[in-house]
Design a protein around this motif. Structure first.
Motif, PDB file in Angstrom:
ATOM      1  N   ASP A   1       1.462   3.500  -2.256  1.00  0.00           N
ATOM      2  CA  ASP A   1       0.933   4.853  -2.946  1.00  0.00           C
ATOM      3  C   ASP A   1      -0.439   4.314  -3.159  1.00  0.00           C
ATOM      4  N   LYS A   2      -1.355   5.542  -3.491  1.00  0.00           N
ATOM      5  CA  LYS A   2      -2.704   5.396  -3.789  1.00  0.00           C
ATOM      6  C   LYS A   2      -2.944   4.602  -4.732  1.00  0.00           C
TER       7      LYS A   2
ATOM      8  N   LEU B   1       0.804  -1.260  -0.281  1.00  0.00           N
ATOM      9  CA  LEU B   1      -0.062   0.102  -0.064  1.00  0.00           C
ATOM     10  C   LEU B   1       0.959   1.218  -0.079  1.00  0.00           C
TER      11      LEU B   1
ATOM     12  N   ALA C   1      -2.388   0.805  -3.833  1.00  0.00           N
ATOM     13  CA  ALA C   1      -3.913   0.545  -2.934  1.00  0.00           C
ATOM     14  C   ALA C   1      -5.025   0.129  -3.804  1.00  0.00           C
TER      15      ALA C   1
ATOM     16  N   HIS D   1      -4.085   5.208   2.531  1.00  0.00           N
ATOM     17  CA  HIS D   1      -4.061   4.364   1.304  1.00  0.00           C
ATOM     18  C   HIS D   1      -4.698   3.037   1.991  1.00  0.00           C
TER      19      HIS D   1
ATOM     20  N   THR E   1       0.844   4.694   5.977  1.00  0.00           N
ATOM     21  CA  THR E   1      -0.173   5.199   4.930  1.00  0.00           C
ATOM     22  C   THR E   1      -1.401   4.736   5.225  1.00  0.00           C
TER      23      THR E   1
END
Length: 318
Positions: free
Chosen positions: A229-230, A227, A233, A262, A259
C-alpha cells in the motif's frame, strides 16, 4: 521457474482463498504461547520450499492457518494485527533463487563480511537464502514477534548459525515445541552442523523511529513484497536510506504489475530523502525472475539501488 505452495490472496484480495486447506508437509504444535495469555497454543507447520538453490530447498516454519493467527490476535486484544506474514510471498521466493543463481558474482551482491537486513522479513525466506549464499550476518527485521520466532526456528532447521535474543523480540517466555513427522519421505537433520552466515532477529516497526544502533548499520537491505500500500511504500522510502551504509545496496523485489504507483512513490521518496542528506540512490540493475505461485506463473521484478555520494546514469526504471 520455481514451484511454491503459498497464499492465494497475495494479488490483493487478501480475504479470499485462505490457504488453510493446503496440505501440510510437517506439523508442529507449540507447547507454550507467545507471552499472550492465550487459551490455546498456536500450531505451526514446516513447509519445504523447492528452489534452485544449494540443497534444492529451503525449510520455512509458519502457522498452520491464518485463521488461527487471527483468533490469537483477537484473544490478545491486538485488533490491528494482520496475518499476512504467515505464509511465503512470491518476491521472496524469486529473490532467494536469484541470489543462489548469482553465487558466482558474490562481489556484486555482498562483498566480504556483509551485514544484511531482511526488511519486513515475515517468515524470513529472503534473509535465510542470503545467509546460505554468502552474507556474513543477516538481521531479520519485522514488527511481528511471531513471524520472527518462526523465521529463527527455520534458520536452525536449515542448519544456519543463529544468535537469539528473546528479550529483543518482546517475548516473556521461552518457546517449547513438539514435532510430528508424517511418513512423507522428507528428511531433515535433527542436529545439523551450523554453517553459512549468522542469522539474528530484530523487532522493528517501520512507523517508529530507527534505533540508533541500526543507523548506517547494513551493507545490503533486502525488501520483498513490501509495497502493498502507499503508506508502506512511503515508510520503505524513508527508512531504508537511514539503514544503509555509504555505498550500500538496496535490493527491492516486487511483482511489476501489482502496485506500480506504489513502487514509483517508493523510488521518489528514496531519492528525495537521500538528497536531504547529500546522497543519492542510483538504480544499477533491473531484472525479472519467474516463480510458479499457487498454480500460476508470477513475474517478479528485482531492482538494485546503490546508495552513493554522487549520481550516475544507471538504468531506467520502467
Amino acid at each position: 521457474m520455481v514451484p511454491i505452495a503459498a497464499c492465494g490472496w497475495w494479488l490483493g484480495n487478501r480475504q479470499q482463498n485462505h490457504p488453510a486447506k493446503r496440505k501440510m508437509t510437517w506439523s508442529w504444535t507449540v507447547a507454550r504461547t507467545w507471552a499472550c495469555k492465550a487459551t490455546h497454543p498456536l500450531r505451526l507447520r514446516v513447509e519445504n520450499v523447492p528452489l534452485r538453490v544449494r540443497g534444492g530447498q529451503i525449510l520455512l516454519v509458519m502457522p498452520k492457518s491464518e485463521e488461527e493467527v487471527l483468533d490469537l490476535y483477537v484473544e490478545r486484544g491486538k485488533l490491528e494485527g494482520d496475518p499476512y506474514w504467515a505464509c511465503p510471498w512470491p518476491s521472496a521466493a524469486a529473490l532467494a533463487e536469484k541470489m543462489a543463481l548469482a553465487k558466482g558474482m558474490k562481489e556484486e551482491w555482498w562483498g566480504e563480511n556483509a551485514e544484511v537486513a531482511d526488511f519486513g522479513a515475515g517468515l524470513g525466506l529472503a534473509g535465510l537464502a542470503a545467509a546460505r549464499e554468502g552474507a556474513a550476518r543477516v538481521t531479520l527485521m519485522d514488527r511481528e514477534p511471531m513471524a520472527l520466532h518462526c523465521a529463527m526456528i527455520a534458520a536452525e532447521l536449515n542448519g544456519l548459525r543463529t544468535e537469539r535474543d528473546e528479550a529483543g523480540l518482546g517475548v516473556e517466555e521461552e518457546l517449547g515445541s513438539t514435532i510430528e513427522r508424517p511418513n512423507n519421505g522428507v528428511e531433515w537433520d535433527d542436529d545439523p552442523t551450523p554453517s553459512g552466515g549468522v542469522v539474528s532477529a530484530r523487532l522493528y516497526d517501520w512507523t517508529t523511529p530507527i534505533p540508533t544502533e541500526l543507523l548506517s548499520a547494513f551493507d545490503v537491505v533486502l525488501a520483498c513484497d513490501v509495497l502493498y500500500d502507499k503508506d508502506a511504500a512511503g515508510h520503505v522510502g524513508a527508512v531504508v536510506p537511514l539503514l544503509l551504509k555509504e555505498n550500500g545496496l538496496l535490493v527491492l523485489a516486487d511483482p511489476p504489475m501489482r502496485t506500480p504507483k506504489h513502487r514509483e512513490e517508493c523510488v521518489r521518496l528514496l531519492n528525495g530523502n537521500a538528497k536531504k542528506n547529500g546522497i543519492c540512490f542510483n538504480l544499477e540493475q533491473v531484472c525479472q525472475h519467474s516463480v510458479l505461485f499457487d498454480g500460476r506463473e508470477v513475474q517478479v521484478q528485482i531492482m538494485h539501488f546503490r546508495k552513493s555520494l554522487r549520481s550516475t546514469m544507471g538504468v531506467k526504471l520502467t
